[in-house]
Design an enzyme around this catalytic site. Structure first.
Site, PDB file in Angstrom:
ATOM      1  N   ASN A 170       0.854  -1.184   0.000  1.00 22.01           N
ATOM      2  CA  ASN A 170       0.000   0.000   0.000  1.00 22.01           C
ATOM      3  C   ASN A 170       0.899   1.245   0.000  1.00 22.01           C
ATOM      4  OD1 ASN A 170      -1.478   2.244   1.021  1.00 22.01           O
ATOM      5  ND2 ASN A 170      -3.097   0.846   1.612  1.00 22.01           N
TER       6      ASN A 170
ATOM      7  N   ASP B  84      -0.123   4.450  -0.145  1.00 24.51           N
ATOM      8  CA  ASP B  84      -0.787   5.686   0.329  1.00 24.51           C
ATOM      9  C   ASP B  84       0.150   6.547   1.167  1.00 24.51           C
ATOM     10  OD1 ASP B  84      -2.998   4.483  -0.721  1.00 24.51           O
ATOM     11  OD2 ASP B  84      -4.008   4.144   1.191  1.00 24.51           O
ATOM     12  N   HIS B  85       0.972   5.850   1.968  1.00 21.32           N
ATOM     13  CA  HIS B  85       1.808   6.567   2.934  1.00 21.32           C
ATOM     14  C   HIS B  85       2.871   7.424   2.250  1.00 21.32           C
ATOM     15  CE1 HIS B  85      -0.199   3.918   5.764  1.00 21.32           C
ATOM     16  NE2 HIS B  85       0.049   2.955   4.904  1.00 21.32           N
TER      17      HIS B  85
ATOM     18  N   ARG C 286       3.540  18.402   2.164  1.00 27.38           N
ATOM     19  CA  ARG C 286       4.250  19.588   1.702  1.00 27.38           C
ATOM     20  C   ARG C 286       3.622  20.208   0.446  1.00 27.38           C
ATOM     21  NH1 ARG C 286       9.419  22.025   2.095  1.00 27.38           N
ATOM     22  NH2 ARG C 286       9.370  21.215   4.204  1.00 27.38           N
TER      23      ARG C 286
ATOM     24  N   HIS D 174      -5.406   3.641  -2.033  1.00 18.48           N
ATOM     25  CA  HIS D 174      -6.757   3.990  -1.574  1.00 18.48           C
ATOM     26  C   HIS D 174      -7.065   5.423  -2.009  1.00 18.48           C
ATOM     27  CE1 HIS D 174      -9.664   4.120   2.162  1.00 18.48           C
ATOM     28  NE2 HIS D 174     -10.241   4.531   1.055  1.00 18.48           N
TER      29      HIS D 174
ATOM     30  N   ARG E  23      -9.287   8.137  -1.476  1.00 18.16           N
ATOM     31  CA  ARG E  23     -10.328   8.536  -0.525  1.00 18.16           C
ATOM     32  C   ARG E  23     -11.108   9.713  -1.074  1.00 18.16           C
ATOM     33  NH1 ARG E  23      -8.870   6.366   4.946  1.00 18.16           N
ATOM     34  NH2 ARG E  23     -10.707   7.480   5.642  1.00 18.16           N
TER      35      ARG E  23
ATOM     36  N   ARG F  31      -6.944  12.800   0.789  1.00 17.72           N
ATOM     37  CA  ARG F  31      -5.895  13.229   1.721  1.00 17.72           C
ATOM     38  C   ARG F  31      -4.510  12.703   1.331  1.00 17.72           C
ATOM     39  NH1 ARG F  31      -7.489   9.776   7.034  1.00 17.72           N
ATOM     40  NH2 ARG F  31      -9.494  10.751   6.650  1.00 17.72           N
ATOM     41  N   HIS F  32      -4.468  11.602   0.580  1.00 14.57           N
ATOM     42  CA  HIS F  32      -3.134  11.145   0.132  1.00 14.57           C
ATOM     43  C   HIS F  32      -3.114  10.882  -1.375  1.00 14.57           C
ATOM     44  CE1 HIS F  32      -5.161   7.408   1.165  1.00 14.57           C
ATOM     45  NE2 HIS F  32      -4.920   7.504   2.457  1.00 14.57           N
TER      46      HIS F  32
ATOM     47  N   GLU G 125      -8.297   0.476  -3.460  1.00 14.22           N
ATOM     48  CA  GLU G 125      -9.165   0.476  -2.276  1.00 14.22           C
ATOM     49  C   GLU G 125     -10.085   1.671  -2.385  1.00 14.22           C
ATOM     50  OE1 GLU G 125      -7.379   0.774   1.557  1.00 14.22           O
ATOM     51  OE2 GLU G 125      -6.117  -0.953   1.164  1.00 14.22           O
TER      52      GLU G 125
ATOM     53  N   THR H 129      -6.999   6.158   9.678  1.00 14.28           N
ATOM     54  CA  THR H 129      -6.909   5.115   8.663  1.00 14.28           C
ATOM     55  C   THR H 129      -8.155   4.250   8.813  1.00 14.28           C
ATOM     56  OG1 THR H 129      -5.574   3.272   7.819  1.00 14.28           O
ATOM     57  CG2 THR H 129      -5.524   3.625  10.196  1.00 14.28           C
ATOM     58  N   THR H 130      -8.344   3.290   7.889  1.00 16.45           N
ATOM     59  CA  THR H 130      -9.530   2.439   7.964  1.00 16.45           C
ATOM     60  C   THR H 130      -9.573   1.757   9.331  1.00 16.45           C
ATOM     61  OG1 THR H 130      -9.017   2.011   5.654  1.00 16.45           O
ATOM     62  CG2 THR H 130     -10.829   0.769   6.620  1.00 16.45           C
TER      63      THR H 130
ATOM     64  N   GLU I  39     -10.855  -9.520   2.194  1.00 19.03           N
ATOM     65  CA  GLU I  39      -9.618  -9.177   2.903  1.00 19.03           C
ATOM     66  C   GLU I  39      -9.972  -9.128   4.384  1.00 19.03           C
ATOM     67  OE1 GLU I  39      -7.153  -5.988   1.414  1.00 19.03           O
ATOM     68  OE2 GLU I  39      -6.409  -5.558   3.439  1.00 19.03           O
TER      69      GLU I  39
ATOM     70  N   HIS J 112      -3.834  -4.892   7.312  1.00 14.30           N
ATOM     71  CA  HIS J 112      -3.971  -3.803   8.281  1.00 14.30           C
ATOM     72  C   HIS J 112      -3.121  -4.071   9.522  1.00 14.30           C
ATOM     73  CE1 HIS J 112      -5.536  -0.152   9.947  1.00 14.30           C
ATOM     74  NE2 HIS J 112      -6.085   0.060   8.766  1.00 14.30           N
TER      75      HIS J 112
ATOM     76  N   GLY K 222       1.202  -1.676   4.316  1.00 10.49           N
ATOM     77  CA  GLY K 222       1.658  -0.346   3.937  1.00 10.49           C
ATOM     78  C   GLY K 222       2.584   0.280   4.959  1.00 10.49           C
ATOM     79  N   HIS K 223       2.009   0.686   6.090  1.00  6.91           N
ATOM     80  CA  HIS K 223       2.717   1.549   7.037  1.00  6.91           C
ATOM     81  C   HIS K 223       4.087   1.015   7.470  1.00  6.91           C
ATOM     82  CE1 HIS K 223       2.762   4.771  10.053  1.00  6.91           C
ATOM     83  NE2 HIS K 223       3.451   3.900  10.764  1.00  6.91           N
TER      84      HIS K 223
HETATM   85  N1  PXP Z   1      -5.787  -3.174   3.769  1.00  9.05           N
HETATM   86  C1  PXP Z   1      -6.730  -2.220   3.881  1.00  9.05           C
HETATM   87  C2  PXP Z   1      -8.113  -2.545   3.441  1.00  9.05           C
HETATM   88  C3  PXP Z   1      -6.411  -0.935   4.369  1.00  9.05           C
HETATM   89  O1  PXP Z   1      -7.366   0.007   4.459  1.00  9.05           O
HETATM   90  C4  PXP Z   1      -5.077  -0.658   4.724  1.00  9.05           C
HETATM   91  C5  PXP Z   1      -4.703   0.715   5.189  1.00  9.05           C
HETATM   92  O2  PXP Z   1      -4.831   1.636   4.161  1.00  9.05           O
HETATM   93  C6  PXP Z   1      -4.124  -1.680   4.584  1.00  9.05           C
HETATM   94  C7  PXP Z   1      -4.507  -2.935   4.122  1.00  9.05           C
HETATM   95  C8  PXP Z   1      -2.690  -1.458   4.959  1.00  9.05           C
HETATM   96  O3  PXP Z   1      -2.615  -1.222   6.323  1.00  9.05           O
HETATM   97  P1  PXP Z   1      -1.243  -0.780   6.993  1.00  9.05           P
HETATM   98  O4  PXP Z   1      -0.874   0.522   6.415  1.00  9.05           O
HETATM   99  O5  PXP Z   1      -1.576  -0.737   8.455  1.00  9.05           O
HETATM  100  O6  PXP Z   1      -0.242  -1.859   6.654  1.00  9.05           O
END
Ligand code: PXP
Length: 250
Positions: free
Chosen positions: A9, A11-12, A20, A52, A54, A58-59, A79, A109-110, A160, A200, A222-223
């Site tokens: 993921n 997004d981060h 910025r 994702h 949104r 936001r990202h 997503e 986050t979700t 998922e 997640h 992701g994170h």
């Molecule tokens: N799966 C879903 C459905 C999510 O919403 C997210 C967060 O955007 C992730 C996976 C990834 O989660 P994380 O960033 O905590 O790894």
């Protein structure tokens, strides 16, 4: 090559860029670029890229999704919340997969899975429209047998399973209970011929617990990977996660 695929993921990466450059999207200095991140992840051996879009943008931005669509060599897992505007974008961009998630404006986050039982009427036409466009559909759900049954009835290709509660469990007791829920939900989904993914809050430490959940095809992370990338670089961070996932017994 192990059986468990990794979707990263990104997004981060976009979150950092927006911090910025949200007001200067066309600046030549706008960095870091999530599309470059996606290509580094692919070079490191991921099975797909997750982003994702949104409603509050936001990202990830619409333009990111279009650029990802053009450059991704593996697959794009979009997503999204179940809203008309985002559905239209999905139908136009045609990612290989869509994962429908709940979306609340105030959340960081979700926060939990979709309540497929309560939302069945709203979800059904969306699932059909996406599938008719050739897009495989996943539902992000809490790991309960009721949600798995409701997802099966909707005729989606995948679920998922939300691993956030396992990842954030404060006590061993809660951890054990959550792991048992995930195991039962994964087995039930697999018996219903659904592809079973999970995601997640998965990181380099708790990935060992995921080994205890059977029937998994893909993890979406992701994170933790993007955070680790600050210290070792993105390609190494991805390769380290893939190495940890290689222990998955299947
Ligand atoms: N799966 C879903 C459905 C999510 O919403 C997210 C967060 O955007 C992730 C996976 C990834 O989660 P994380 O960033 O905590 O790894």
């Amino acid at each position: 090559m192990n059986g468990l695929r990794l979707g990263v993921n990104i997004d981060h990466v976009a979150t950092l860029r927006q911090a910025r450059y949200a007001t200067m999207p066309d600046s030549k200095n706008a960095e870091p670029d999530p599309i470059l991140a996606a290509s580094i992840c692919e070079r490191a051996g991921v099975g797909g890229i997750v982003a994702h879009l949104r409603t509050d943008r936001r990202h990830i931005q619409e333009r990111d999704i279009e650029r990802l669509r053009q450059s991704i060599m593996t697959k794009l897992n979009l997503e999204m919340g179940n809203t008309e505007e985002i559905i239209d974008i999905a139908l136009r961009v045609k990612p290989e997969e869509v994962c429908l998630v709940p979306e609340k404006r105030e959340e960081v986050t979700t926060e939990g899975g979709l309540d497929v039982i309560a939302l069945r009427k709203e979800l059904e036409p969306t699932v059909k429209r996406l599938q008719l466009a050739g897009i495989r559909v996943s539902l992000f759900i809490d790991p309960t047998l009721e949600q798995v049954d409701a997802a099966t009835e909707l005729g989606v290709e995948m679920v998922e399973l939300h691993t956030g509660k396992l990842a954030n469990a404060f006590t061993e007791k809660i951890q054990k209970e959550e792991l048992e829920q995930l195991r039962a939900a994964a087995r039930a989904a697999s018996e219903s011929h659904l592809q079973v993914n999970a995601g997640h809050g998965i990181n380099y430490k708790n990935i060992a617990m995921i080994d205890e959940v059977p029937c998994l095809t893909e993890l979406n992370i992701g994170h933790s990977i993007i955070s680790r990338a600050m210290w070792v670089g993105l390609e190494t961070a991805v390769r380290e996660m893939l190495a940890a996932m290689a222990k998955y017994p299947g």
